[in-house]
Motif scaffolding. Structure first.
Motif, PDB file in Angstrom:
ATOM      1  N   LEU A 126       3.561   9.408  -1.601  1.00 25.08           N
ATOM      2  CA  LEU A 126       4.760  10.169  -1.961  1.00 25.08           C
ATOM      3  C   LEU A 126       4.767  10.605  -3.421  1.00 25.08           C
ATOM      4  O   LEU A 126       5.771  11.146  -3.895  1.00 25.08           O
ATOM      5  CB  LEU A 126       6.004   9.323  -1.701  1.00 25.08           C
ATOM      6  N   SER A 127       3.672  10.371  -4.150  1.00 20.63           N
ATOM      7  CA  SER A 127       3.702  10.637  -5.585  1.00 20.63           C
ATOM      8  C   SER A 127       3.952  12.111  -5.884  1.00 20.63           C
ATOM      9  O   SER A 127       4.636  12.453  -6.859  1.00 20.63           O
ATOM     10  CB  SER A 127       2.388  10.185  -6.241  1.00 20.63           C
ATOM     11  N   GLY A 128       3.397  13.009  -5.043  1.00 19.16           N
ATOM     12  CA  GLY A 128       3.626  14.436  -5.265  1.00 19.16           C
ATOM     13  C   GLY A 128       5.088  14.813  -5.103  1.00 19.16           C
ATOM     14  O   GLY A 128       5.647  15.558  -5.924  1.00 19.16           O
ATOM     15  N   GLY A 153      10.780  10.104   4.274  1.00 20.39           N
ATOM     16  CA  GLY A 153       9.717   9.122   4.404  1.00 20.39           C
ATOM     17  C   GLY A 153       9.887   7.875   3.572  1.00 20.39           C
ATOM     18  O   GLY A 153       9.121   6.923   3.713  1.00 20.39           O
ATOM     19  N   VAL A 154      10.886   7.853   2.692  1.00 20.78           N
ATOM     20  CA  VAL A 154      11.101   6.679   1.843  1.00 20.78           C
ATOM     21  C   VAL A 154      11.793   5.584   2.640  1.00 20.78           C
ATOM     22  O   VAL A 154      12.837   5.819   3.270  1.00 20.78           O
ATOM     23  CB  VAL A 154      11.921   7.048   0.592  1.00 20.78           C
ATOM     24  N   VAL A 193       9.069   2.651  -5.152  1.00 25.87           N
ATOM     25  CA  VAL A 193       9.419   3.409  -3.951  1.00 25.87           C
ATOM     26  C   VAL A 193       8.421   3.069  -2.860  1.00 25.87           C
ATOM     27  O   VAL A 193       7.218   3.290  -3.014  1.00 25.87           O
ATOM     28  CB  VAL A 193       9.396   4.923  -4.238  1.00 25.87           C
ATOM     29  N   SER A 194       8.922   2.509  -1.758  1.00 22.21           N
ATOM     30  CA  SER A 194       8.057   2.148  -0.630  1.00 22.21           C
ATOM     31  C   SER A 194       8.027   3.295   0.360  1.00 22.21           C
ATOM     32  O   SER A 194       9.074   3.789   0.796  1.00 22.21           O
ATOM     33  CB  SER A 194       8.566   0.873   0.041  1.00 22.21           C
ATOM     34  N   ALA A 195       6.779   3.664   0.752  1.00 21.38           N
ATOM     35  CA  ALA A 195       6.607   4.887   1.520  1.00 21.38           C
ATOM     36  C   ALA A 195       6.456   4.664   3.012  1.00 21.38           C
ATOM     37  O   ALA A 195       6.461   5.616   3.776  1.00 21.38           O
ATOM     38  CB  ALA A 195       5.381   5.643   1.000  1.00 21.38           C
ATOM     39  N   GLY A 196       6.290   3.436   3.458  1.00 16.04           N
ATOM     40  CA  GLY A 196       6.072   3.191   4.881  1.00 16.04           C
ATOM     41  C   GLY A 196       4.831   3.911   5.365  1.00 16.04           C
ATOM     42  O   GLY A 196       3.799   3.906   4.713  1.00 16.04           O
ATOM     43  N   HIS A 243       0.840  -1.200   0.000  1.00 14.31           N
ATOM     44  CA  HIS A 243       0.000   0.000   0.000  1.00 14.31           C
ATOM     45  C   HIS A 243       0.878   1.254   0.000  1.00 14.31           C
ATOM     46  O   HIS A 243       1.847   1.359   0.752  1.00 14.31           O
ATOM     47  CB  HIS A 243      -0.898  -0.001   1.233  1.00 14.31           C
ATOM     48  N   ASN A 244       0.526   2.184  -0.867  1.00 15.14           N
ATOM     49  CA  ASN A 244       1.224   3.467  -1.031  1.00 15.14           C
ATOM     50  C   ASN A 244       2.602   3.349  -1.675  1.00 15.14           C
ATOM     51  O   ASN A 244       3.357   4.328  -1.697  1.00 15.14           O
ATOM     52  CB  ASN A 244       1.343   4.228   0.306  1.00 15.14           C
ATOM     53  N   GLN A 245       2.948   2.166  -2.190  1.00 13.42           N
ATOM     54  CA  GLN A 245       4.143   2.111  -3.020  1.00 13.42           C
ATOM     55  C   GLN A 245       3.908   2.939  -4.282  1.00 13.42           C
ATOM     56  O   GLN A 245       2.793   3.005  -4.803  1.00 13.42           O
ATOM     57  CB  GLN A 245       4.467   0.667  -3.423  1.00 13.42           C
TER      58      GLN A 245
END
Length: 314
Positions: free
Chosen positions: A277-279, A252-253, A269-272, A228-230
Protein backbone atom coordinates in the motif's frame (compact mmCIF):
# COMPACT_ATOMS: atom_id res chain seq x y z
CA UNK A 1 12.48 -25.92 -17.08
CA UNK A 2 14.28 -29.24 -17.01
CA UNK A 3 14.19 -31.27 -13.76
CA UNK A 4 17.78 -32.26 -12.97
CA UNK A 5 17.11 -33.86 -9.58
CA UNK A 6 13.89 -35.62 -8.64
CA UNK A 7 13.43 -36.82 -5.07
CA UNK A 8 10.39 -38.98 -4.44
CA UNK A 9 9.17 -40.03 -0.97
CA UNK A 10 12.58 -40.67 0.60
CA UNK A 11 12.56 -42.47 3.95
CA UNK A 12 15.56 -43.32 6.13
CA UNK A 13 15.44 -44.89 9.57
CA UNK A 14 18.22 -45.49 12.06
CA UNK A 15 16.80 -48.04 14.46
CA UNK A 16 13.71 -46.52 16.07
CA UNK A 17 14.50 -43.03 14.72
CA UNK A 18 13.01 -41.89 11.42
CA UNK A 19 15.56 -39.34 10.21
CA UNK A 20 13.89 -38.66 6.84
CA UNK A 21 10.15 -39.17 6.52
CA UNK A 22 8.73 -39.03 2.99
CA UNK A 23 10.78 -36.13 1.60
CA UNK A 24 9.88 -35.19 -1.99
CA UNK A 25 10.92 -32.28 -4.21
CA UNK A 26 12.53 -31.60 -7.59
CA UNK A 27 15.28 -29.18 -8.61
CA UNK A 28 15.34 -27.61 -12.04
CA UNK A 29 18.29 -26.51 -14.13
CA UNK A 30 19.06 -22.92 -13.19
CA UNK A 31 17.72 -23.24 -9.64
CA UNK A 32 19.70 -22.69 -6.46
CA UNK A 33 17.73 -24.47 -3.76
CA UNK A 34 18.35 -23.57 -0.13
CA UNK A 35 17.75 -26.66 2.02
CA UNK A 36 16.91 -25.41 5.50
CA UNK A 37 16.12 -26.98 8.83
CA UNK A 38 17.18 -27.03 12.48
CA UNK A 39 19.91 -29.39 13.69
CA UNK A 40 18.74 -32.97 13.38
CA UNK A 41 16.05 -32.12 10.81
CA UNK A 42 17.37 -34.67 8.28
CA UNK A 43 19.18 -32.32 5.86
CA UNK A 44 22.53 -34.10 5.72
CA UNK A 45 20.88 -37.55 5.66
CA UNK A 46 18.75 -36.47 2.70
CA UNK A 47 21.78 -35.11 0.86
CA UNK A 48 23.69 -38.33 1.46
CA UNK A 49 20.84 -40.31 -0.08
CA UNK A 50 20.63 -37.94 -3.05
CA UNK A 51 24.34 -38.44 -3.73
CA UNK A 52 24.28 -42.21 -3.19
CA UNK A 53 26.32 -42.27 0.03
CA UNK A 54 23.32 -43.72 1.88
CA UNK A 55 20.68 -46.10 0.57
CA UNK A 56 17.12 -45.05 1.41
CA UNK A 57 14.78 -47.49 3.14
CA UNK A 58 12.21 -46.45 0.54
CA UNK A 59 11.78 -43.79 -2.11
CA UNK A 60 13.67 -42.89 -5.25
CA UNK A 61 16.25 -40.37 -6.45
CA UNK A 62 16.79 -39.55 -10.14
CA UNK A 63 19.74 -37.43 -11.27
CA UNK A 64 19.56 -36.12 -14.85
CA UNK A 65 17.34 -39.07 -15.74
CA UNK A 66 19.42 -41.79 -14.03
CA UNK A 67 18.03 -43.60 -10.98
CA UNK A 68 20.84 -43.45 -8.45
CA UNK A 69 19.83 -46.85 -7.04
CA UNK A 70 19.81 -48.59 -10.42
CA UNK A 71 22.52 -46.65 -12.30
CA UNK A 72 24.74 -45.28 -9.52
CA UNK A 73 27.90 -44.68 -11.56
CA UNK A 74 26.07 -42.76 -14.29
CA UNK A 75 24.13 -40.69 -11.74
CA UNK A 76 27.15 -39.92 -9.56
CA UNK A 77 29.19 -38.81 -12.57
CA UNK A 78 26.72 -35.89 -12.91
CA UNK A 79 27.07 -34.81 -9.26
CA UNK A 80 29.56 -32.63 -7.44
CA UNK A 81 29.29 -33.17 -3.68
CA UNK A 82 30.68 -31.16 -0.79
CA UNK A 83 29.76 -33.20 2.28
CA UNK A 84 29.44 -32.00 5.84
CA UNK A 85 32.91 -31.43 7.24
CA UNK A 86 34.57 -31.90 3.80
CA UNK A 87 36.52 -35.10 4.62
CA UNK A 88 40.04 -34.77 3.24
CA UNK A 89 43.30 -36.71 3.53
CA UNK A 90 45.25 -34.81 6.16
CA UNK A 91 48.70 -35.87 4.96
CA UNK A 92 48.02 -34.85 1.34
CA UNK A 93 48.54 -31.34 0.03
CA UNK A 94 45.68 -29.62 -1.82
CA UNK A 95 47.71 -29.96 -5.03
CA UNK A 96 48.15 -33.70 -4.52
CA UNK A 97 44.54 -34.17 -3.47
CA UNK A 98 43.12 -32.38 -6.51
CA UNK A 99 45.43 -34.35 -8.80
CA UNK A 100 44.15 -37.53 -7.17
CA UNK A 101 40.50 -36.45 -7.65
CA UNK A 102 41.15 -35.50 -11.28
CA UNK A 103 42.65 -38.94 -11.90
CA UNK A 104 39.63 -40.65 -10.33
CA UNK A 105 37.39 -38.57 -12.60
CA UNK A 106 39.33 -39.88 -15.59
CA UNK A 107 41.17 -36.72 -16.66
CA UNK A 108 44.66 -37.04 -18.12
CA UNK A 109 47.52 -34.91 -19.38
CA UNK A 110 46.81 -31.32 -20.39
CA UNK A 111 43.08 -31.63 -19.61
CA UNK A 112 43.82 -32.73 -16.05
CA UNK A 113 46.18 -29.78 -15.53
CA UNK A 114 43.69 -27.33 -17.06
CA UNK A 115 40.88 -28.42 -14.76
CA UNK A 116 43.06 -28.38 -11.64
CA UNK A 117 44.44 -24.92 -12.45
CA UNK A 118 40.91 -23.66 -13.11
CA UNK A 119 39.45 -24.75 -9.76
CA UNK A 120 42.51 -23.52 -7.86
CA UNK A 121 41.89 -20.09 -9.32
CA UNK A 122 38.11 -20.20 -8.85
CA UNK A 123 38.23 -21.03 -5.13
CA UNK A 124 41.41 -19.02 -4.48
CA UNK A 125 43.61 -21.64 -2.80
CA UNK A 126 46.84 -20.95 -4.69
CA UNK A 127 48.65 -19.82 -1.55
CA UNK A 128 48.22 -23.13 0.31
CA UNK A 129 48.67 -25.70 -2.48
CA UNK A 130 51.74 -27.33 -1.01
CA UNK A 131 50.81 -27.37 2.68
CA UNK A 132 49.60 -30.59 4.30
CA UNK A 133 45.81 -30.38 4.43
CA UNK A 134 45.80 -31.11 8.18
CA UNK A 135 47.60 -27.77 8.76
CA UNK A 136 45.01 -25.70 6.92
CA UNK A 137 42.35 -23.55 8.57
CA UNK A 138 38.73 -24.71 8.52
CA UNK A 139 37.95 -22.15 5.84
CA UNK A 140 40.71 -23.36 3.51
CA UNK A 141 39.67 -26.98 4.05
CA UNK A 142 36.13 -26.08 2.98
CA UNK A 143 37.47 -24.38 -0.13
CA UNK A 144 39.60 -27.41 -1.04
CA UNK A 145 36.47 -29.53 -0.60
CA UNK A 146 34.53 -27.17 -2.88
CA UNK A 147 37.32 -27.35 -5.47
CA UNK A 148 37.02 -31.15 -5.72
CA UNK A 149 33.23 -30.85 -6.02
CA UNK A 150 33.37 -28.59 -9.08
CA UNK A 151 36.52 -29.97 -10.74
CA UNK A 152 34.61 -32.07 -13.28
CA UNK A 153 32.07 -29.28 -14.00
CA UNK A 154 29.05 -31.35 -12.88
CA UNK A 155 25.47 -30.58 -13.86
CA UNK A 156 24.27 -31.05 -10.26
CA UNK A 157 25.95 -29.60 -7.17
CA UNK A 158 25.06 -30.79 -3.66
CA UNK A 159 26.71 -28.52 -1.09
CA UNK A 160 26.35 -29.18 2.64
CA UNK A 161 27.11 -25.92 4.48
CA UNK A 162 29.51 -24.61 1.79
CA UNK A 163 30.32 -21.42 3.72
CA UNK A 164 30.91 -23.08 7.09
CA UNK A 165 34.08 -21.64 8.61
CA UNK A 166 34.67 -19.00 5.94
CA UNK A 167 35.37 -15.37 6.78
CA UNK A 168 33.10 -12.65 5.30
CA UNK A 169 35.34 -12.07 2.27
CA UNK A 170 35.55 -15.80 1.53
CA UNK A 171 31.77 -16.15 1.90
CA UNK A 172 31.30 -13.38 -0.63
CA UNK A 173 33.64 -15.11 -3.08
CA UNK A 174 31.78 -18.42 -2.75
CA UNK A 175 28.41 -16.69 -3.21
CA UNK A 176 29.66 -15.09 -6.42
CA UNK A 177 30.96 -18.46 -7.62
CA UNK A 178 27.59 -20.12 -6.94
CA UNK A 179 25.77 -17.34 -8.78
CA UNK A 180 28.19 -17.66 -11.70
CA UNK A 181 27.59 -21.42 -11.98
CA UNK A 182 23.85 -21.37 -11.32
CA UNK A 183 22.48 -20.81 -14.82
CA UNK A 184 23.68 -24.15 -16.20
CA UNK A 185 23.37 -26.31 -13.09
CA UNK A 186 20.94 -27.47 -10.45
CA UNK A 187 22.40 -26.51 -7.07
CA UNK A 188 21.22 -27.68 -3.65
CA UNK A 189 22.88 -26.11 -0.62
CA UNK A 190 22.07 -26.66 3.00
CA UNK A 191 22.76 -23.81 5.36
CA UNK A 192 22.07 -22.50 8.84
CA UNK A 193 22.82 -18.97 7.63
CA UNK A 194 19.52 -17.53 6.43
CA UNK A 195 21.20 -14.56 4.78
CA UNK A 196 22.68 -17.12 2.38
CA UNK A 197 19.17 -17.86 1.14
CA UNK A 198 18.47 -14.19 0.42
CA UNK A 199 21.90 -13.78 -1.19
CA UNK A 200 22.04 -16.74 -3.60
CA UNK A 201 18.94 -18.97 -3.51
CA UNK A 202 16.05 -18.83 -5.97
CA UNK A 203 14.00 -21.24 -3.86
CA UNK A 204 13.99 -22.71 -0.36
CA UNK A 205 12.74 -25.93 1.20
CA UNK A 206 12.34 -26.08 4.99
CA UNK A 207 12.33 -29.45 6.73
CA UNK A 208 11.93 -30.45 10.35
CA UNK A 209 11.79 -33.89 11.94
CA UNK A 210 12.45 -35.37 8.51
CA UNK A 211 9.42 -33.80 6.80
CA UNK A 212 9.10 -31.00 4.26
CA UNK A 213 7.16 -28.16 5.88
CA UNK A 214 7.55 -25.37 3.31
CA UNK A 215 8.68 -24.96 -0.30
CA UNK A 216 8.79 -21.66 -2.17
CA UNK A 217 10.85 -18.70 -3.28
CA UNK A 218 12.42 -16.57 -0.53
CA UNK A 219 9.82 -13.88 -1.27
CA UNK A 220 6.95 -16.37 -0.98
CA UNK A 221 8.25 -17.58 2.38
CA UNK A 222 8.81 -14.04 3.64
CA UNK A 223 5.19 -13.28 2.77
CA UNK A 224 4.18 -15.72 5.53
CA UNK A 225 5.85 -13.54 8.18
CA UNK A 226 3.79 -11.60 10.69
CA UNK A 227 3.62 -8.00 9.60
CA UNK A 228 4.38 -8.69 5.94
CA UNK A 229 3.41 -5.66 3.82
CA UNK A 230 2.83 -3.44 6.83
CA UNK A 231 3.73 0.16 6.02
CA UNK A 232 5.42 2.37 8.63
CA UNK A 233 4.66 6.06 8.14
CA UNK A 234 6.24 8.97 10.03
CA UNK A 235 4.49 12.36 9.86
CA UNK A 236 5.11 15.85 11.24
CA UNK A 237 2.68 18.70 11.66
CA UNK A 238 -0.35 16.46 11.19
CA UNK A 239 -3.19 15.79 13.63
CA UNK A 240 -3.05 12.18 14.75
CA UNK A 241 -6.75 11.39 14.49
CA UNK A 242 -7.03 13.02 11.07
CA UNK A 243 -4.13 10.94 9.77
CA UNK A 244 -5.52 7.75 11.29
CA UNK A 245 -8.91 8.37 9.74
CA UNK A 246 -7.55 9.14 6.28
CA UNK A 247 -5.24 6.13 6.24
CA UNK A 248 -7.93 3.83 7.61
CA UNK A 249 -10.25 4.86 4.78
CA UNK A 250 -7.86 3.62 2.08
CA UNK A 251 -9.09 0.53 0.25
CA UNK A 252 -7.53 -2.65 1.58
CA UNK A 253 -6.38 -1.30 4.94
CA UNK A 254 -7.12 -3.68 7.83
CA UNK A 255 -6.05 -1.49 10.72
CA UNK A 256 -3.93 1.52 11.65
CA UNK A 257 -1.86 1.63 14.83
CA UNK A 258 -0.09 4.72 16.04
CA UNK A 259 2.30 6.27 18.54
CA UNK A 260 2.94 9.98 19.07
CA UNK A 261 5.88 12.05 20.30
CA UNK A 262 6.29 15.82 20.73
CA UNK A 263 7.25 16.46 17.10
CA UNK A 264 6.23 13.35 15.15
CA UNK A 265 3.58 10.67 14.84
CA UNK A 266 4.35 7.14 13.72
CA UNK A 267 1.62 5.01 12.16
CA UNK A 268 1.72 1.35 11.17
CA UNK A 269 -0.72 0.47 8.40
CA UNK A 270 -1.60 -3.21 8.01
CA UNK A 271 -2.49 -4.16 4.47
CA UNK A 272 -3.90 -7.67 4.81
CA UNK A 273 -4.07 -9.35 1.41
CA UNK A 274 -4.16 -6.03 -0.46
CA UNK A 275 -0.41 -6.12 -1.12
CA UNK A 276 1.94 -3.13 -0.98
CA UNK A 277 0.00 0.00 0.00
CA UNK A 278 3.01 2.32 0.02
CA UNK A 279 2.06 3.89 -3.32
CA UNK A 280 -1.48 4.64 -2.19
CA UNK A 281 -0.21 6.02 1.12
CA UNK A 282 2.37 8.18 -0.64
CA UNK A 283 -0.31 9.53 -2.96
CA UNK A 284 -2.59 10.32 -0.01
CA UNK A 285 0.24 12.13 1.80
CA UNK A 286 0.95 14.23 -1.28
CA UNK A 287 -2.69 15.15 -1.81
CA UNK A 288 -3.11 16.08 1.88
CA UNK A 289 0.15 18.02 1.99
CA UNK A 290 1.58 15.94 4.83
CA UNK A 291 5.25 16.22 5.79
CA UNK A 292 6.45 12.59 5.58
CA UNK A 293 9.57 11.72 7.60
CA UNK A 294 9.41 7.98 7.03
CA UNK A 295 7.71 5.56 4.60
CA UNK A 296 8.88 1.95 4.83
CA UNK A 297 7.34 -1.35 3.77
CA UNK A 298 7.83 -4.41 6.04
CA UNK A 299 8.79 -7.26 3.72
CA UNK A 300 8.94 -9.91 6.46
CA UNK A 301 12.00 -11.72 7.76
CA UNK A 302 12.92 -15.21 6.63
CA UNK A 303 14.36 -16.07 10.03
CA UNK A 304 11.02 -15.37 11.76
CA UNK A 305 9.20 -17.56 9.21
CA UNK A 306 11.78 -20.30 9.75
CA UNK A 307 11.30 -20.15 13.53
CA UNK A 308 7.51 -20.12 13.27
CA UNK A 309 7.39 -23.08 10.87
CA UNK A 310 9.87 -25.29 12.70
CA UNK A 311 8.60 -24.31 16.17
CA UNK A 312 5.05 -25.26 15.20
CA UNK A 313 6.20 -28.66 13.98
CA UNK A 314 8.28 -29.20 17.10
Amino acid sequence: MEAMVEIDALVKRFGPITAVDGVSFAVQRGEVLGFLGPNGAGKSTTMKMVTGFLTPDSGRVTVVGDDIGKRPVAAKSRIGYLPEGAPLYGDMTPAGFLDFIAAIRGFKGAERKRRIDSVIDRVNIGGVLNQPTETLSKGFKRRVGLAQAILHDPEVLILDEPNDGLDPNQKHEVRLLIQEMAAEKAIVLSTHILEEVDAVCTRAVIISQGKVLADGTPAELQAQADGHNQVHVGLRGVALEAARGALGALQGVDRVESTESEDEILLTVSAGDRGDLSGAIGGLAQSEGWLVTRLEVETGRLDSVFRDITRTEG
